[in-house]
Design a protein around this motif. Structure first.
Motif, PDB file in Angstrom:
ATOM      1  N   PRO A 334       0.803  -1.101   0.135  1.00 58.23           N
ATOM      2  CA  PRO A 334       0.120   0.039   0.096  1.00 58.23           C
ATOM      3  C   PRO A 334       0.876   1.224   0.054  1.00 58.23           C
ATOM      4  O   PRO A 334       0.535   2.224  -0.611  1.00 58.23           O
ATOM      5  CB  PRO A 334      -0.775  -0.072   1.376  1.00 58.23           C
ATOM      6  CG  PRO A 334      -1.052  -1.674   1.505  1.00 58.23           C
ATOM      7  CD  PRO A 334       0.230  -2.199   1.178  1.00 58.23           C
ATOM      8  N   SER A 335       1.911   1.177   0.624  1.00 59.39           N
ATOM      9  CA  SER A 335       2.876   2.295   0.636  1.00 59.39           C
ATOM     10  C   SER A 335       3.582   2.686  -0.565  1.00 59.39           C
ATOM     11  O   SER A 335       4.530   3.601  -0.636  1.00 59.39           O
ATOM     12  CB  SER A 335       3.968   2.517   1.962  1.00 59.39           C
ATOM     13  OG  SER A 335       4.728   1.328   1.611  1.00 59.39           O
ATOM     14  N   GLY A 336       3.659   1.649  -1.518  1.00 66.16           N
ATOM     15  CA  GLY A 336       4.346   1.688  -2.754  1.00 66.16           C
ATOM     16  C   GLY A 336       5.574   1.051  -2.881  1.00 66.16           C
ATOM     17  O   GLY A 336       6.279   1.107  -3.737  1.00 66.16           O
ATOM     18  N   ARG A 337       5.769   0.164  -1.749  1.00 70.99           N
ATOM     19  CA  ARG A 337       7.136  -0.412  -1.986  1.00 70.99           C
ATOM     20  C   ARG A 337       7.054  -1.640  -2.844  1.00 70.99           C
ATOM     21  O   ARG A 337       5.883  -2.448  -2.934  1.00 70.99           O
ATOM     22  CB  ARG A 337       7.395  -1.193  -0.544  1.00 70.99           C
ATOM     23  CG  ARG A 337       7.652  -0.228   0.605  1.00 70.99           C
ATOM     24  CD  ARG A 337       7.918  -0.895   1.868  1.00 70.99           C
ATOM     25  NE  ARG A 337       6.938  -1.245   2.596  1.00 70.99           N
ATOM     26  CZ  ARG A 337       7.105  -2.253   3.625  1.00 70.99           C
ATOM     27  NH1 ARG A 337       8.252  -2.618   3.972  1.00 70.99           N
ATOM     28  NH2 ARG A 337       5.925  -2.640   4.363  1.00 70.99           N
ATOM     29  N   SER A 338       8.018  -1.902  -3.652  1.00 75.38           N
ATOM     30  CA  SER A 338       8.234  -3.191  -4.486  1.00 75.38           C
ATOM     31  C   SER A 338       8.678  -4.511  -3.649  1.00 75.38           C
ATOM     32  O   SER A 338       9.602  -4.342  -2.983  1.00 75.38           O
ATOM     33  CB  SER A 338       9.078  -3.013  -5.709  1.00 75.38           C
ATOM     34  OG  SER A 338       9.422  -4.289  -6.239  1.00 75.38           O
ATOM     35  N   ILE A 339       8.056  -5.490  -3.821  1.00 77.05           N
ATOM     36  CA  ILE A 339       8.109  -6.626  -2.599  1.00 77.05           C
ATOM     37  C   ILE A 339       9.529  -7.326  -3.628  1.00 77.05           C
ATOM     38  O   ILE A 339      10.350  -8.207  -2.761  1.00 77.05           O
ATOM     39  CB  ILE A 339       7.036  -7.628  -2.783  1.00 77.05           C
ATOM     40  CG1 ILE A 339       6.000  -7.090  -1.623  1.00 77.05           C
ATOM     41  CG2 ILE A 339       7.458  -8.709  -2.142  1.00 77.05           C
ATOM     42  CD1 ILE A 339       4.538  -7.836  -1.900  1.00 77.05           C
ATOM     43  N   GLN A 340       9.746  -7.272  -4.759  1.00 80.37           N
ATOM     44  CA  GLN A 340      10.726  -7.881  -5.525  1.00 80.37           C
ATOM     45  C   GLN A 340      12.076  -7.541  -5.301  1.00 80.37           C
ATOM     46  O   GLN A 340      12.586  -6.349  -5.360  1.00 80.37           O
ATOM     47  CB  GLN A 340      10.329  -8.122  -6.995  1.00 80.37           C
ATOM     48  CG  GLN A 340      11.274  -8.910  -7.782  1.00 80.37           C
ATOM     49  CD  GLN A 340      11.391 -10.334  -7.569  1.00 80.37           C
ATOM     50  OE1 GLN A 340      10.149 -10.959  -7.146  1.00 80.37           O
ATOM     51  NE2 GLN A 340      12.438 -11.100  -7.565  1.00 80.37           N
ATOM     52  N   LYS A 341      13.139  -8.615  -4.921  1.00 74.57           N
ATOM     53  CA  LYS A 341      14.346  -8.457  -4.696  1.00 74.57           C
ATOM     54  C   LYS A 341      15.161  -8.323  -6.082  1.00 74.57           C
ATOM     55  O   LYS A 341      14.342  -9.009  -7.075  1.00 74.57           O
ATOM     56  CB  LYS A 341      14.890  -9.507  -4.032  1.00 74.57           C
ATOM     57  CG  LYS A 341      15.107 -10.880  -4.541  1.00 74.57           C
ATOM     58  CD  LYS A 341      15.532 -11.893  -3.507  1.00 74.57           C
ATOM     59  CE  LYS A 341      15.554 -13.348  -3.786  1.00 74.57           C
ATOM     60  NZ  LYS A 341      15.887 -14.225  -2.877  1.00 74.57           N
ATOM     61  N   PRO A 342      16.131  -7.757  -6.158  1.00 72.18           N
ATOM     62  CA  PRO A 342      17.101  -7.806  -7.526  1.00 72.18           C
ATOM     63  C   PRO A 342      17.218  -8.903  -8.183  1.00 72.18           C
ATOM     64  O   PRO A 342      17.370 -10.101  -7.471  1.00 72.18           O
ATOM     65  CB  PRO A 342      18.038  -6.717  -7.385  1.00 72.18           C
ATOM     66  CG  PRO A 342      17.765  -6.105  -6.020  1.00 72.18           C
ATOM     67  CD  PRO A 342      16.936  -7.080  -5.183  1.00 72.18           C
ATOM     68  N   TYR A 343      17.125  -9.130  -9.629  1.00 69.33           N
ATOM     69  CA  TYR A 343      17.717 -10.466 -10.145  1.00 69.33           C
ATOM     70  C   TYR A 343      18.598 -10.215 -11.293  1.00 69.33           C
ATOM     71  O   TYR A 343      18.466 -10.983 -12.476  1.00 69.33           O
ATOM     72  CB  TYR A 343      16.343 -11.185 -10.557  1.00 69.33           C
ATOM     73  CG  TYR A 343      15.275 -10.396 -11.474  1.00 69.33           C
ATOM     74  CD1 TYR A 343      15.203 -10.466 -12.697  1.00 69.33           C
ATOM     75  CD2 TYR A 343      14.199  -9.933 -10.783  1.00 69.33           C
ATOM     76  CE1 TYR A 343      14.368  -9.914 -13.684  1.00 69.33           C
ATOM     77  CE2 TYR A 343      13.144  -9.159 -11.544  1.00 69.33           C
ATOM     78  CZ  TYR A 343      13.453  -9.080 -12.932  1.00 69.33           C
ATOM     79  OH  TYR A 343      12.605  -8.599 -13.525  1.00 69.33           O
ATOM     80  N   ASP A 344      19.162  -8.755 -11.240  1.00 70.82           N
ATOM     81  CA  ASP A 344      19.786  -8.522 -12.498  1.00 70.82           C
ATOM     82  C   ASP A 344      21.235  -9.060 -12.743  1.00 70.82           C
ATOM     83  O   ASP A 344      21.853  -8.988 -13.743  1.00 70.82           O
ATOM     84  CB  ASP A 344      20.082  -6.981 -12.478  1.00 70.82           C
ATOM     85  CG  ASP A 344      20.522  -6.601 -11.260  1.00 70.82           C
ATOM     86  OD1 ASP A 344      20.543  -7.248 -10.366  1.00 70.82           O
ATOM     87  OD2 ASP A 344      21.298  -5.185 -11.013  1.00 70.82           O
ATOM     88  N   LYS A 345      21.654  -9.984 -11.533  1.00 72.48           N
ATOM     89  CA  LYS A 345      22.949 -10.655 -11.803  1.00 72.48           C
ATOM     90  C   LYS A 345      22.913 -12.155 -12.239  1.00 72.48           C
ATOM     91  O   LYS A 345      23.646 -12.841 -12.124  1.00 72.48           O
ATOM     92  CB  LYS A 345      23.551 -10.455 -10.435  1.00 72.48           C
ATOM     93  CG  LYS A 345      24.028  -9.417  -9.876  1.00 72.48           C
ATOM     94  CD  LYS A 345      24.652  -9.467  -8.598  1.00 72.48           C
ATOM     95  CE  LYS A 345      25.054  -8.257  -7.902  1.00 72.48           C
ATOM     96  NZ  LYS A 345      25.592  -7.925  -6.780  1.00 72.48           N
ATOM     97  N   GLY A 346      21.334 -12.352 -12.725  1.00 67.40           N
ATOM     98  CA  GLY A 346      21.337 -13.636 -13.421  1.00 67.40           C
ATOM     99  C   GLY A 346      20.520 -14.740 -12.317  1.00 67.40           C
ATOM    100  O   GLY A 346      20.355 -14.381 -11.252  1.00 67.40           O
ATOM    101  N   HIS A 347      20.315 -15.619 -13.010  1.00 64.67           N
ATOM    102  CA  HIS A 347      19.534 -16.929 -12.266  1.00 64.67           C
ATOM    103  C   HIS A 347      20.118 -17.594 -11.116  1.00 64.67           C
ATOM    104  O   HIS A 347      19.590 -17.711 -10.046  1.00 64.67           O
ATOM    105  CB  HIS A 347      18.897 -17.882 -13.159  1.00 64.67           C
ATOM    106  CG  HIS A 347      17.771 -17.235 -13.922  1.00 64.67           C
ATOM    107  ND1 HIS A 347      16.622 -18.116 -14.862  1.00 64.67           N
ATOM    108  CD2 HIS A 347      17.551 -16.042 -14.423  1.00 64.67           C
ATOM    109  CE1 HIS A 347      15.917 -17.397 -15.614  1.00 64.67           C
ATOM    110  NE2 HIS A 347      16.105 -15.909 -15.318  1.00 64.67           N
TER     111      HIS A 347
END
Length: 530
Positions: A334-347
């Motif tokens: 509700p406050s606008g926080r994204s729950i997802q952690k970064p995944y830009d370094k690959g699977h």
């Protein structure tokens, strides 16, 4: 020879080109490649496997949660979330290559024909399953089947010389998502939710009603290890706690416009102290619920930072029953926080992230956790500081207790000794125990694991080639005894009995009880830090 090749090849290319008209450049190339390989490659090829590998290859270039599943994988993935499956209705353990019945589902097919806890199933439809090192999944495939079909099982029963054969008519078997629901003290209820499935909303609502009848004024919801499930179930559960019109979650993506979910007037527990227990394995729907509760200052989050899975997958089924789960949006609190952690370094790095947390000390030391100022958000009522960027950071951090876990304890678990011993003990003492302990409360208060029992466990460990270590045994002795008691309680009563035994040694549960029974501390935690 060259001329003949062109005579064959050119018509094939022409047909392929006609077939691919109207497609994008990328799709034309993919279609032509599949067409050429299938029709021209020197050896026979499995076109279905080629296509599946191509799909997996494309999805592998996207996020870690966009996946392809085969027909069988899709069925196995969906089954726990659908709320039921067709089978015989037993809970079982594998004890030394033999299927040991822990419990029969009340009113289920096995109970109806007279199968009892403690029975050992040695054959299914004339196929021996005992002593042949058959996988659990293979055994389940033989026991499960279409509702109304018949399966024959051969059972060994203690005290009966000859094997007994039962004819069981398979039926729909419920899969529950509430593992435990009980009163932790006179005013505090406890509900453990293992998944967010189709039936979770009703199960949770019913549990709240029953606990309120018993005098519940405060509530602990245990989401430890809950990897998520259906978004609708998480929204429905949050609706039990939030006021009419309050935001629960919203989703948004490149081709998915913002979609908001709001609470209604129907909530049964909009007042009263609330604590949610989470850990690093609490993910997705667990994080949606935790984020909404935290953002509205409705309750206290206790435990460790959650997994950080905040991507929305849309199922795209294929006619053969296989499926793509494609990420189409992100979850936001509700406050606008994204729950997802970064995944830009690959699977690979993404899959290793939890291990990295442990290695960096985040699971043990709160001062090892750092958030940049850019990820600061404020709760919607008290204006407390909370953080985005992946997962939900709890209000009260509980470190992972590594002092009681040893290699010796791990080996007892890995070799199955810690699970086998309670089965064997109950098998020999079931009548005595059931006569003495009529109710679970009496068992929890009075039953104690003796030194003789622990000595028997150690002997069993020696038989299974678990190397004894005196120092490590002393460190883990209390935990080992507690787990034995909890497993006996589970097999005698139900899964809730297991948590009644284990929770008083769970640091997150203990802290939750302390907070709930301290009005000043509970209210202080819901105010901004000075």
């Amino acid at each position: 020879m060259k001329r003949l090749f062109f005579i064959i090849f050119l018509p094939v290319i022409a047909v392929g080109a006609m077939w691919s008209q109207g497609q994008s450049e990328g799709m034309r190339k993919l279609s032509l490649a599949d067409f050429a390989i299938t029709n021209l490659y020197v050896d026979e090829v499995d076109e279905n496997k080629l296509v599946e590998d191509a799909i997996r290859g494309m999805l592998d270039k996207l996020d870690p949660h966009s996946t392809y599943t085969t027909v069988e994988e899709t069925r196995e993935m969906n089954e726990p979330l659908q709320g039921n499956f067709s089978g015989v209705g037993i809970q079982f353990n594998m004890n030394k290559d033999t299927l040991y019945v822990i419990q029969t589902i009340v009113g289920g097919p096995s109970e109806k024909v007279g199968i009892l806890a403690g029975d050992r199933i040695i054959a299914v439809n004339d196929t021996t399953i005992a002593g042949v090192k058959m996988k659990n999944t293979d055994i389940m495939k033989r026991l499960r089947g279409e509702s109304g079909t018949v399966v024959r099982v051969t059972v060994l029963r203690k005290g009966v010389k000859e094997p007994i054969e039962f004819r069981i008519v398979r039926d729909k078997i419920p899969i529950y998502s509430i593992d435990a629901s009980y009163m932790a003290d006179k005013e505090t209820g406890y509900i453990r939710v293992s998944r967010f499935a189709v039936t979770t909303d009703k199960e949770f609502s019913d549990a709240i009603k029953e606990l309120k009848k018993k005098g519940m004024k405060n509530l602990i919801v245990d989401l430890q290890g809950n990897g998520g499930g259906f978004l609708t179930s998480a929204i429905a559960m949050a609706d039990e706690f939030l006021a009419d019109g309050q935001s629960i979650v919203y989703t948004e993506g490149r081709r998915s416009p913002r979609d908001d979910a709001f609470a209604s007037k129907r909530g049964q527990f909009q007042k009263g102290k609330l604590v949610l227990l989470v850990d690093e394995s609490s993910a997705s729907a667990s994080e949606i619920l935790s984020g909404a509760i935290q953002d509205w200052d409705r309750g206290i989050i206790v435990g460790r930072r959650t997994f950080g899975k905040g991507l929305v997958q849309r199922p795209i089924p294929f006619p053969d029953g296989s499926m793509i789960r494609l990420t189409v949006a992100r979850y936001y609190t509700p406050s606008g926080r994204s729950i997802q952690k970064p995944y830009d370094k690959g699977h690979e790095a993404y899959e290793r992230e939890l291990l990295d947390r442990f290695n960096h000390g985040e699971l043990i030391y709160t001062d090892s956790i750092h958030f940049p100022d850019s990820l600061q958000f404020q709760t919607l009522k008290s204006k407390r500081t909370v953080y985005g960027g992946g997962g939900i950071m709890p209000d009260i951090f509980i470190p992972l207790d590594t002092t009681i876990y040893t290699d010796f304890h791990r080996d007892l678990l890995a070799k199955g000794v810690l699970n086998q011993y309670p089965v064997n003990y109950l098998d020999s003492h079931r009548k005595e125990l059931t006569n003495k302990y009529k109710k679970v409360d009496q068992f929890v208060e009075e039953f104690a694991v003796t030194d003789d029992m622990l000595a028997e466990l150690l002997k069993m460990g020696e038989t299974e080639k678990v190397k004894y270590n005196e120092e490590q045994y002393r460190k883990s002795k209390g935990l080992i005894a507690l787990q034995i008691k909890a497993l006996i309680a589970r097999d005698m009563f139900d899964t809730a009995a297991y948590f009644r035994v284990m929770n008083p040694r769970n640091p997150s549960f203990v802290k939750a009880m302390e907070i709930i029974n301290d009005d000043l501390e509970y209210n202080r935690l819901l105010q901004p830090k000075s």
